[in-house]
Design an enzyme around this catalytic site. Structure first.
Site, mmCIF file in Angstrom:
data_model
loop_
_atom_site.group_PDB
_atom_site.id
_atom_site.type_symbol
_atom_site.label_atom_id
_atom_site.label_comp_id
_atom_site.label_asym_id
_atom_site.label_seq_id
_atom_site.Cartn_x
_atom_site.Cartn_y
_atom_site.Cartn_z
ATOM 1 N N TYR A 118 0.655 -1.095 -0.136
ATOM 2 C CA TYR A 118 -0.169 -0.188 0.029
ATOM 3 C C TYR A 118 0.720 1.223 0.048
ATOM 4 O O TYR A 118 1.962 1.265 0.710
ATOM 5 C CB TYR A 118 -0.887 0.212 1.480
ATOM 6 C CG TYR A 118 -1.545 1.314 1.314
ATOM 7 C CD1 TYR A 118 -2.936 1.544 0.908
ATOM 8 C CD2 TYR A 118 -1.279 2.384 2.056
ATOM 9 C CE1 TYR A 118 -3.624 2.754 0.835
ATOM 10 C CE2 TYR A 118 -1.742 3.781 2.400
ATOM 11 C CZ TYR A 118 -3.093 3.675 1.760
ATOM 12 O OH TYR A 118 -3.900 5.029 1.949
ATOM 13 N N GLU A 206 -3.520 7.574 -3.703
ATOM 14 C CA GLU A 206 -3.626 6.234 -3.188
ATOM 15 C C GLU A 206 -3.419 5.237 -4.080
ATOM 16 O O GLU A 206 -4.209 5.019 -4.853
ATOM 17 C CB GLU A 206 -4.798 6.226 -2.271
ATOM 18 C CG GLU A 206 -4.759 5.118 -1.788
ATOM 19 C CD GLU A 206 -6.048 4.886 -0.383
ATOM 20 O OE1 GLU A 206 -7.167 4.885 -1.014
ATOM 21 O OE2 GLU A 206 -5.972 4.885 0.781
#
Ligand code: ADP
Ligand code: MG
Length: 231
Positions: A118, A206
């Protein structure tokens, strides 16, 4: 303003960030053409059909599916285009899908295991500095990771006068457990990603997942890009 995945990837790509490549389609026929073209361009055998809606968690809602041949591309595109996609991030009615991204398969087998990470870039309002937040726990809902395994989330604050340093980029690659070629590729990825954020008037990037492929490339498989409304 939120962008679709394919638009976010175009911005990333223009700054040299490696992304899972794809072509947008609005009908099953276009999806088939896109798949054939993508195979010519990238050599991909399988294709991933991805609903383009402004909501994450598409995979869980049935909006991301793997097609192993051209017939499956057509069938899956027919299912997804026009569907009301319900994900943990949409309302109960869901969101109508008008277009799909026909994307290359990047989970092919090879020398090493694939890993998902991530990574996000955002402004830390309390310090006024940009920050890179990242985790070894990619492909999962980051709120869940924050709740259950907060020690697996790392942050790197960037001094605006200095910019991202080589030391910081290497610390990120190290904390993600990478070595050799993958380590080097990750430092390049992080530099390109930070430059893209810094120069594109974005308020949030993101990338979940960032993928380490089986041949040690580092690429953005998903992209949530939010442009600054004042830009
Ligand atoms: P979302 O976050 O909206 O669910 P993603 O683009 O992150 O959408 O895709 C969801 C998941 O689908 C990813 O975490 C990844 O594990 C999986 N996925 C994406 N592309 C492929 C692929 N080529 N082969 C297998 N799985 C894939
Ligand atoms: Mg995702």
């Amino acid at each position: 303003m939120n962008l679709h995945e394919y638009q976010g990837k175009e911005i990333l790509s223009s700054f040299g960030v490696q992304v899972q490549r794809g072509i947008v389609a609005t009908t099953p026929e276009e999806a088939v053409e896109a798949a054939k073209k993508l195979t010519e361009q990238t050599g991909t055998g399988w294709h991933v059909i991805k609903a383009q809606v402004h909501a994450g968690g598409r995979g869980k809602g049935g909006g991301v599916k793997l097609a192993k041949n051209i017939n499956e591309v057509k069938d899956i595109a027919s299912q997804i285009i026009g569907m009301n996609l319900i994900t943990p991030q949409t309302s109960a009615e869901g969101k109508k899908v008008h277009q799909v991204l026909v994307a290359e398969d990047v989970y092919y087998p090879g020398e090493s295991e694939t890993s998902e990470f991530y990574m996000s870039v955002l402004l830390n309002r309390s310090t006024g500095k940009n920050m890179i937040m990242y985790s070894t726990e990619g492909g999962m809902d980051i709120e869940t990771v924050a709740e259950e395994t907060p020690h697996l989330i790392f942050t790197e604050e960037i001094d605006p006068g200095v910019g991202l340093t080589g030391f910081q980029a290497r610390r990120i690659a190290f904390n993600l457990g990478l070595e050799g070629k993958a380590f080097k590729e990750m430092t390049k990825f992080v530099f390109a990603l930070y430059k893209a954020y810094d120069q594109s008037d974005s308020s949030l990037f993101e990338i979940n997942p960032v993928l380490k492929t089986s041949d040690d490339k580092i690429i953005a498989v998903d992209a949530k890009v939010t442009l600054d409304d004042n830009a």
